[in-house]
Design an enzyme around this catalytic site. Structure first.
Site, short mmCIF file in Angstrom:
data_model
loop_
_atom_site.label_atom_id
_atom_site.label_comp_id
_atom_site.label_asym_id
_atom_site.label_seq_id
_atom_site.Cartn_x
_atom_site.Cartn_y
_atom_site.Cartn_z
N ASN A 112 -3.11 45.78 115.30
CA ASN A 112 -2.62 45.79 116.69
C ASN A 112 -2.01 47.14 117.10
OD1 ASN A 112 -1.54 42.29 116.72
ND2 ASN A 112 -3.50 43.18 117.30
N ASP B 104 -3.68 33.31 119.13
CA ASP B 104 -4.72 34.11 119.78
C ASP B 104 -5.02 33.57 121.18
OD1 ASP B 104 -6.56 36.11 120.04
OD2 ASP B 104 -8.11 35.13 118.86
C1 FPP Z 1 -3.24 37.66 120.34
O1 FPP Z 1 -3.70 37.52 121.65
C2 FPP Z 1 -1.79 37.71 120.27
C3 FPP Z 1 -1.07 38.81 119.89
C4 FPP Z 1 -1.71 40.07 119.51
C5 FPP Z 1 0.38 38.82 119.80
C6 FPP Z 1 1.11 37.53 119.92
C7 FPP Z 1 2.36 37.78 120.67
C8 FPP Z 1 3.07 36.88 121.37
C9 FPP Z 1 2.76 35.43 121.37
C10 FPP Z 1 4.22 37.29 122.21
C11 FPP Z 1 5.38 37.91 121.50
C12 FPP Z 1 5.71 37.31 120.20
C13 FPP Z 1 6.90 36.79 119.80
C14 FPP Z 1 6.99 36.31 118.41
C15 FPP Z 1 8.07 36.67 120.66
P1 FPP Z 1 -4.77 38.54 122.19
O2 FPP Z 1 -4.09 39.49 123.10
O3 FPP Z 1 -5.53 39.19 121.07
O4 FPP Z 1 -5.71 37.57 122.98
P2 FPP Z 1 -7.24 37.83 123.38
O5 FPP Z 1 -8.04 37.60 122.12
O6 FPP Z 1 -7.47 36.77 124.40
O7 FPP Z 1 -7.36 39.21 123.91
#
Ligand code: FPP
Length: 259
Positions: free
Chosen positions: A68, A20
């Protein structure tokens, strides 16, 4: 951050991570959210290598939740694109390290190109013996449990399952990856303290570690800090400190060798 002292004798067998903070990492730098996801891929690479080099057997990454799908189309498309690129570009390394790539989730919902990249990586690494790298994609813990219940009900209708014989072990056999032991350690980055519909069944006895580090900044040193914290804890599985460790381990071993 000073280096963490970890014992290689008592490593968690299975680490699960809620990655996250990508969006906030980007916003803090005046960048679009998708740049945070791109930066997050570097953390994925670093953590996958670290887990393998430390000798842990299972790593599960929450790459894309059922919820998501409700994000803006452009963000969903970018996350799918990054997954595809990651799988394509890191397949050789997975092969060299002998890592088996696996997935869990409602894969039917994926775009064709993402599904193809997933299928290719899973098929190519199917027989690798060097540890499991599991991506939870289009994954929701409640959906997984409902899916298991649906299949169990069908089996009961067909007479292959006796409802009176159903126990936790028999139920768990209907989850997505029944051979995978439950996570010992759940790490959540990004300064949040929620499970967010991740591995609801499997996390029953996991030790939970949260950190303010945003996912794009998460590296091996942070993973080692989480492991050191895990190793400082006593896992009792509902028993008392006075009971010997072997008894606690046996009590926790509901599925395949949970510790
Ligand atoms: C949460 O951050 C993260 C995700 C929804 C997706 C995670 C994806 C990656 C690390 C990149 C691609 C993955 C792979 C396996 C290659 P958020 O966007 O919810 O963060 P925030 O809470 O700060 O908005």
């Amino acid at each position: 951050m000073p280096p963490s002292e970890i014992s290689l004798e008592r490593l968690p067998r299975h680490v699960a991570i809620i990655m996250d903070g990508n969006g906030r990492w980007a916003e803090a730098r005046g960048l679009p959210r998708n740049r945070g996801h791109l930066a997050g891929v570097e953390s994925v690479k670093d953590v996958v290598r670290s887990v393998h080099e430390l000798g842990m057997e299972y790593l599960t990454l929450y790459a894309f939740s059922s919820e998501n799908w409700n994000r803006p189309d452009s963000e969903v498309a970018e996350l799918m694109r990054l997954l595809e690129i990651y799988l394509a570009e890191n397949l050789d390394e997975a092969e060299e390290r002998g890592v088996r790539i696996r997935v869990m989730g409602e894969l039917d919902r994926l775009p064709d190109s993402t599904r193809a990249a997933v299928d290719k990586a899973v098929a190519a690494t199917r027989n690798n013996p060097g540890g499991d790298l599991i991506f939870a994609i289009s994954y929701g813990g409640r959906a997984e449990i409902v899916d298991a219940a649906r299949r169990l009900m069908r089996a009961a209708e067909e007479g292959t399952v006796d409802p009176d014989q159903l126990d936790e072990k028999a139920f768990a056999a209907y989850l997505y990856l029944p051979d995978v032991p439950d996570p010992d350690l759940l790490v959540r980055t990004g300064d949040e303290c929620r499970i967010s519909n991740f591995l609801l069944w499997q996390l029953a006895y996991a030790e939970i570690y949260t950190t303010p580090v945003m996912w794009p900044n998460f590296r091996r040193e942070h993973l080692e800090a989480a492991i050191a914290d895990y190793q400082s804890r006593e896992r009792r599985f509902g028993m008392t400190s006075a009971q010997p460790e072997t008894e606690s381990a046996a009590a926790g071993g509901g599925r395949t060798g949970r510790r």
